[in-house]
Design an enzyme around this catalytic site. Structure first.
Site, PDB file in Angstrom:
ATOM      1  CB  ALA A  43       4.001 -63.854  33.106  1.00  0.00           C
ATOM      2  CD  GLU A  44       5.432 -60.170  31.874  1.00  0.00           C
ATOM      3  OE1 GLU A  44       6.004 -60.411  30.801  1.00  0.00           O
ATOM      4  OE2 GLU A  44       4.274 -60.556  32.138  1.00  0.00           O
ATOM      5  CB  THR A  45       6.794 -58.544  39.540  1.00  0.00           C
ATOM      6  OG1 THR A  45       6.445 -59.888  39.927  1.00  0.00           O
ATOM      7  CG2 THR A  45       6.596 -57.627  40.733  1.00  0.00           C
ATOM      8  CG  HIS A  73      -0.535 -59.487  33.176  1.00  0.00           C
ATOM      9  ND1 HIS A  73       0.639 -59.702  32.501  1.00  0.00           N
ATOM     10  CD2 HIS A  73      -0.362 -60.019  34.420  1.00  0.00           C
ATOM     11  CE1 HIS A  73       1.488 -60.344  33.292  1.00  0.00           C
ATOM     12  NE2 HIS A  73       0.901 -60.548  34.462  1.00  0.00           N
TER      13      HIS A  73
END
Length: 274
Positions: A43-45, A73
């Site tokens: 979903a994200e980095t 997160h």
């Protein structure tokens, strides 16, 4: 580019929300960071783009779709990694939404969000969100009215009264992406069910790449804490437990501390994905 992979808001590598972490992204162009996030597929980095002082770092966040102003997160996961390298204690992250203070030790981290903001959600937006997931006005929890809440990212918050309706809703990911883009909402559509006082379950609609629902959303949890305080739904200070990820097979737990004023504190564990 060396990408670490961690699962946040869980002690199980197969649970929680996976995040990519790049600790040395100084001088990396934004287009390369976006491409790397797409390659990772989470979903994200999070990308550490500068070390600006002792235990102070500048971060940027990318989904496979676009840059995201803040990601809870990935922030927790990055703090756990940095605590392993620099020792436990306080950190400061400079993010696109402002300064975020953190504490990290023992594989857990807490971040204090920027000051939350809660505003009205137009009635036509409420109807659009309900129609997206096949729910109606009768499915709303009357004690928790829809609002737009932000603690870095704006999240529309819709609270569903009955557990079966909450568990059973479905949606078209492509349509959900169009809704997000049309409103300029960079993160998730937040649907919540109250299990019991101070215990909630969340489903966060977020179609990016192969993902349709985000397994554990720290920015939404912080926004929800601001929502609860603004509407007087908790007696502050309060600790709220948010469960998320069960619906996509990656259960996680987010602890949300709601003080009388100031930023919302979100706490969770993070573990490497091997």
């Amino acid at each position: 580019m060396d990408v670490l992979r961690y699962a946040a808001f869980t002690t199980d590598p197969a649970g929680g929300n996976p995040a990519g972490i790049v600790l040395d992204a100084a001088d990396v162009p934004a287009a390369r960071m976006l491409a790397a996030a797409a390659e990772v597929g989470y979903a994200e980095t999070a990308f550490v783009v500068a070390t600006t002082g002792e235990r102070r770092f500048a971060l940027r966040y990318f989904s496979p779709h676009a840059e995201v102003p803040f990601c809870g997160h990935a922030t927790v996961a990055t703090a756990v990694v940095l605590a392993g390298r620099h020792g436990p204690g306080a950190f400061t992250f400079d993010t696109p939404v402002g300064t975020v203070e953190l504490q990290a030790s023992g594989g857990r981290a807490s971040f204090t969000s920027v000051e939350p903001r809660v505003t009205a959600l137009p009635e036509e937006d409420v109807d659009e969100l309900l129609d997206l997931v096949g729910l109606g006005r009768d499915d709303l929890d009357a004690s928790h009215p829809p609002r737009l809440a932000s603690a870095g990212n704006p999240h529309p918050v819709v609270v569903v009264r009955e557990a079966d309706r909450f568990d059973g809703f479905t949606f078209d990911p492509q349509r959900a992406r169009r809704v997000l883009d049309a409103h300029g909402w960079p993160a998730t559509l937040t649907f919540v069910h109250r299990r019991e006082p101070l215990v909630y379950e969340a489903r966060n609609v977020f179609p990016v790449g192969s993902i349709t629902e985000d397994p554990a959303t720290g920015s939404a949890a912080a926004a929800f804490g601001g929502y609860l305080r603004a509407l007087g739904l908790v007696e502050v200070p309060a600790r709220v437990t948010v469960h998320q990820g069960r619906h996509v097979g990656r259960p996680g737990v987010l602890l949300v501390d709601v003080p009388a004023e100031g930023g919302i504190v979100v706490t969770g564990a993070a573990v490497p994905i091997t």
